[in-house]
Motif scaffolding. Structure first.
Motif, PDB file in Angstrom:
ATOM      1  N   MET A 104       0.834  -1.223   0.000  1.00  0.00           N
ATOM      2  CA  MET A 104       0.000   0.000   0.000  1.00  0.00           C
ATOM      3  C   MET A 104       0.867   1.271   0.000  1.00  0.00           C
ATOM      4  SD  MET A 104      -2.997   1.058   2.675  1.00  0.00           S
ATOM      5  CE  MET A 104      -3.819  -0.521   2.534  1.00  0.00           C
ATOM      6  N   GLY A 105       2.119   1.141   0.457  1.00  0.00           N
ATOM      7  CA  GLY A 105       3.013   2.301   0.451  1.00  0.00           C
ATOM      8  C   GLY A 105       2.736   3.259   1.591  1.00  0.00           C
ATOM      9  N   GLU A 106       3.319   4.423   1.457  1.00  0.00           N
ATOM     10  CA  GLU A 106       3.212   5.439   2.513  1.00  0.00           C
ATOM     11  C   GLU A 106       1.771   5.906   2.697  1.00  0.00           C
ATOM     12  OE1 GLU A 106       6.997   8.361   3.290  1.00  0.00           O
ATOM     13  OE2 GLU A 106       5.733   8.720   1.560  1.00  0.00           O
ATOM     14  N   LYS A 107       1.382   6.043   3.944  1.00  0.00           N
ATOM     15  CA  LYS A 107       0.003   6.503   4.194  1.00  0.00           C
ATOM     16  C   LYS A 107      -0.143   7.981   3.869  1.00  0.00           C
ATOM     17  CE  LYS A 107      -1.836   3.051   7.225  1.00  0.00           C
ATOM     18  NZ  LYS A 107      -2.980   2.813   8.107  1.00  0.00           N
ATOM     19  N   LYS A 108      -1.308   8.324   3.357  1.00  0.00           N
ATOM     20  CA  LYS A 108      -1.594   9.712   3.004  1.00  0.00           C
ATOM     21  C   LYS A 108      -2.144  10.449   4.228  1.00  0.00           C
ATOM     22  CE  LYS A 108      -2.809   7.892  -1.536  1.00  0.00           C
ATOM     23  NZ  LYS A 108      -2.558   6.501  -1.129  1.00  0.00           N
ATOM     24  N   LEU A 109      -2.127  11.757   4.147  1.00  0.00           N
ATOM     25  CA  LEU A 109      -2.541  12.617   5.252  1.00  0.00           C
ATOM     26  C   LEU A 109      -3.756  13.442   4.839  1.00  0.00           C
ATOM     27  CD1 LEU A 109       1.105  13.979   5.755  1.00  0.00           C
ATOM     28  CD2 LEU A 109       0.105  12.011   6.928  1.00  0.00           C
ATOM     29  N   ILE A 110      -4.605  13.765   5.802  1.00  0.00           N
ATOM     30  CA  ILE A 110      -5.784  14.590   5.504  1.00  0.00           C
ATOM     31  C   ILE A 110      -5.667  15.898   6.295  1.00  0.00           C
ATOM     32  CG2 ILE A 110      -8.305  14.754   5.565  1.00  0.00           C
ATOM     33  CD1 ILE A 110      -8.369  11.647   5.603  1.00  0.00           C
ATOM     34  N   GLY A 111      -5.725  17.008   5.577  1.00  0.00           N
ATOM     35  CA  GLY A 111      -5.703  18.325   6.220  1.00  0.00           C
ATOM     36  C   GLY A 111      -7.065  18.980   6.103  1.00  0.00           C
ATOM     37  N   VAL A 112      -7.551  19.558   7.206  1.00  0.00           N
ATOM     38  CA  VAL A 112      -8.857  20.225   7.224  1.00  0.00           C
ATOM     39  C   VAL A 112      -8.690  21.600   7.867  1.00  0.00           C
ATOM     40  CG1 VAL A 112     -11.235  20.131   8.092  1.00  0.00           C
ATOM     41  CG2 VAL A 112     -10.087  18.015   7.409  1.00  0.00           C
ATOM     42  N   ASP A 113      -9.199  22.623   7.208  1.00  0.00           N
ATOM     43  CA  ASP A 113      -9.087  23.997   7.715  1.00  0.00           C
ATOM     44  C   ASP A 113     -10.500  24.590   7.783  1.00  0.00           C
ATOM     45  OD1 ASP A 113      -8.331  26.558   8.369  1.00  0.00           O
ATOM     46  OD2 ASP A 113      -7.353  26.994   6.451  1.00  0.00           O
ATOM     47  N   ILE A 114     -11.019  24.696   9.003  1.00  0.00           N
ATOM     48  CA  ILE A 114     -12.397  25.163   9.192  1.00  0.00           C
ATOM     49  C   ILE A 114     -12.399  26.688   9.316  1.00  0.00           C
ATOM     50  CG2 ILE A 114     -14.449  25.054  10.665  1.00  0.00           C
ATOM     51  CD1 ILE A 114     -13.388  22.310  11.664  1.00  0.00           C
ATOM     52  N   GLY A 115     -13.069  27.344   8.371  1.00  0.00           N
ATOM     53  CA  GLY A 115     -13.184  28.803   8.422  1.00  0.00           C
ATOM     54  C   GLY A 115     -14.628  29.210   8.656  1.00  0.00           C
ATOM     55  N   GLY A 116     -14.843  30.499   8.815  1.00  0.00           N
ATOM     56  CA  GLY A 116     -16.192  31.005   9.075  1.00  0.00           C
ATOM     57  C   GLY A 116     -17.130  30.902   7.884  1.00  0.00           C
ATOM     58  N   ILE A 176     -10.521  21.198   2.612  1.00  0.00           N
ATOM     59  CA  ILE A 176     -10.098  19.820   2.892  1.00  0.00           C
ATOM     60  C   ILE A 176      -9.111  19.400   1.812  1.00  0.00           C
ATOM     61  CG2 ILE A 176     -10.871  17.449   3.350  1.00  0.00           C
ATOM     62  CD1 ILE A 176     -13.722  18.592   3.788  1.00  0.00           C
ATOM     63  N   ALA A 177      -8.093  18.621   2.196  1.00  0.00           N
ATOM     64  CA  ALA A 177      -7.122  18.156   1.192  1.00  0.00           C
ATOM     65  C   ALA A 177      -6.546  16.806   1.571  1.00  0.00           C
ATOM     66  CB  ALA A 177      -5.994  19.179   1.029  1.00  0.00           C
ATOM     67  N   PHE A 178      -6.245  16.009   0.545  1.00  0.00           N
ATOM     68  CA  PHE A 178      -5.452  14.792   0.698  1.00  0.00           C
ATOM     69  C   PHE A 178      -4.023  15.162   0.321  1.00  0.00           C
ATOM     70  CE2 PHE A 178      -9.394  12.088  -0.629  1.00  0.00           C
ATOM     71  CZ  PHE A 178      -9.953  12.283   0.632  1.00  0.00           C
ATOM     72  N   ILE A 179      -3.082  14.817   1.194  1.00  0.00           N
ATOM     73  CA  ILE A 179      -1.707  15.322   1.057  1.00  0.00           C
ATOM     74  C   ILE A 179      -0.713  14.186   1.296  1.00  0.00           C
ATOM     75  CG2 ILE A 179      -0.028  16.941   2.110  1.00  0.00           C
ATOM     76  CD1 ILE A 179      -2.489  18.757   2.724  1.00  0.00           C
ATOM     77  N   THR A 180       0.380  14.194   0.539  1.00  0.00           N
ATOM     78  CA  THR A 180       1.397  13.150   0.712  1.00  0.00           C
ATOM     79  C   THR A 180       2.270  13.453   1.931  1.00  0.00           C
ATOM     80  OG1 THR A 180       3.116  14.274  -0.562  1.00  0.00           O
ATOM     81  CG2 THR A 180       1.539  12.915  -1.813  1.00  0.00           C
ATOM     82  N   GLN A 181       3.085  12.469   2.299  1.00  0.00           N
ATOM     83  CA  GLN A 181       4.026  12.642   3.430  1.00  0.00           C
ATOM     84  C   GLN A 181       5.058  13.739   3.127  1.00  0.00           C
ATOM     85  OE1 GLN A 181       4.478  10.796   6.393  1.00  0.00           O
ATOM     86  NE2 GLN A 181       2.780   9.392   6.141  1.00  0.00           N
ATOM     87  N   GLU A 182       5.227  14.058   1.848  1.00  0.00           N
ATOM     88  CA  GLU A 182       6.195  15.112   1.465  1.00  0.00           C
ATOM     89  C   GLU A 182       5.557  16.497   1.445  1.00  0.00           C
ATOM     90  OE1 GLU A 182       6.178  12.004  -0.321  1.00  0.00           O
ATOM     91  OE2 GLU A 182       7.698  11.599   1.213  1.00  0.00           O
ATOM     92  N   GLY A 183       4.254  16.543   1.725  1.00  0.00           N
ATOM     93  CA  GLY A 183       3.573  17.841   1.747  1.00  0.00           C
ATOM     94  C   GLY A 183       3.021  18.281   0.410  1.00  0.00           C
TER      95      GLY A 183
END
Length: 317
Positions: A1-13, A18-25
């Protein structure tokens, strides 16, 4: 499966990014959903969980291909528990964001104040350039701050570190702030209040007079100043003066190598940066000033989600 991906969430007013992001950013996929403020933001967590799930299904990605979620929210946050004491622009009070999002998604959830998250993102992949000491300021609906000291976010004793938008800068008759105080930096230097200051003087302005008062934005004020409108120039000079002085006082205490300004107002670029830097130099110690470089945040609206991914990456270590 390789390196796990990361999920970034930025809640604004207004929106949740939302984004799917690699370990390298690197951002693989990013999107936005509306922030539903009804019922004190009761549906926001489920909206985020549903959106992540449907995007994974759409791209044939499995739940277990992801390591976790890093999320930023505008408010006073207990970082270790993911409890939001208060997010005034959303309506959350004593809201267990980490617990609720974990239950809704099944992922480990790491929570930070949105401005701290943007500072982490900028420091990892943007204008912070991985300096050890960085002051990041976001000028948006409100004014947020993220302080990186020796490579770590400064959270303070109970999560209130870096709340620079609530430094008092007007002691007599300052405008009321959402936090309950008056005269906060946020009531002068945020996009919301730059527009308010202009509206209060609209009748005196040749350029702003032509606009519908309710629709005047910070961008309009900068455009009016570019068109040599004296009122707009005076309003912005006052904003730059207060912001430059506030940043100088912070820098005297923190001695950063880098000051990064982001958020919607930062789109003004050098028209914001140069006058703020001039006032900063006037009020900072000479040696403090010599050590610091100013820049506009380079990640734009992606800083928060990239910072969220970095939180997950840190949490995996």
């Amino acid at each position: 499966m390789g390196e796990k991906k990361l999920i970034g969430v930025d809640i604004g007013g207004t929106t949740v990014k939302i984004a799917f992001i690699t370990q390298e950013g690197e951002i693989m996929e990013k999107w936005e959903i509306p922030t539903v403020l009804e019922n004190e933001g009761a549906s926001i967590v489920q909206d985020i969980a549903d959106s992540i799930g449907s995007k994974q299904a759409e791209q044939s990605l499995l739940h277990e291909e992801f390591a976790g979620i890093g999320v930023g929210a505008p408010g006073f946050i207990e970082e270790e528990t993911g409890l939001i004491y208060e997010a005034v622009n959303i309506g959350w009070v004593n809201f267990e964001l980490s617990k609720q999002l974990n239950e809704a998604t099944g992922y480990p959830v790491y929570v930070q104040n949105d401005a701290n998250l943007a500072a982490l993102g900028e420091n990892w992949k943007g204008s912070g350039e991985q300096y050890k000491n960085v002051l990041a300021i976001t000028l948006g609906t409100g004014v947020g701050g993220g302080i990186v000291v020796n490579g770590e976010i400064l959270n303070g004793t109970n999560g209130m570190g870096g709340e620079i938008g609530h430094m008092t800068i007007e002691t007599n008759g300052g405008h009321p702030c959402n936090c309950g105080k008056t005269g906060c930096l946020e009531t002068v230097a945020s996009a919301t209040h730059i527009a308010r200051l202009a509206r209060e003087r609209q009748a005196e302005s040749k350029y702003l007079q032509q606009l519908n008062a309710s629709e005047i934005s910070a961008k309009d004020v900068y455009e009016a100043a570019d068109a040599l409108d004296e009122v707009a120039q005076q309003v912005l000079d006052y904003v730059h003066y207060k912001l430059g002085m506030a940043i100088a006082n912070l820098a005297i205490a923190l001695n950063p190598a880098k000051i990064v300004i982001g958020g919607g107002v930062s789109k003004a670029g050098d028209r914001l940066l140069n006058p703020v830097r001039a006032y900063f130099d006037q009020y900072a110690l000479k040696r403090t000033s010599e050590a610091v470089e100013f820049s506009i945040a380079s990640l734009g609206n992606d800083a928060g989600v990239i910072g969220g991914a970095y939180l997950v990456k840190q949490g995996m270590e």
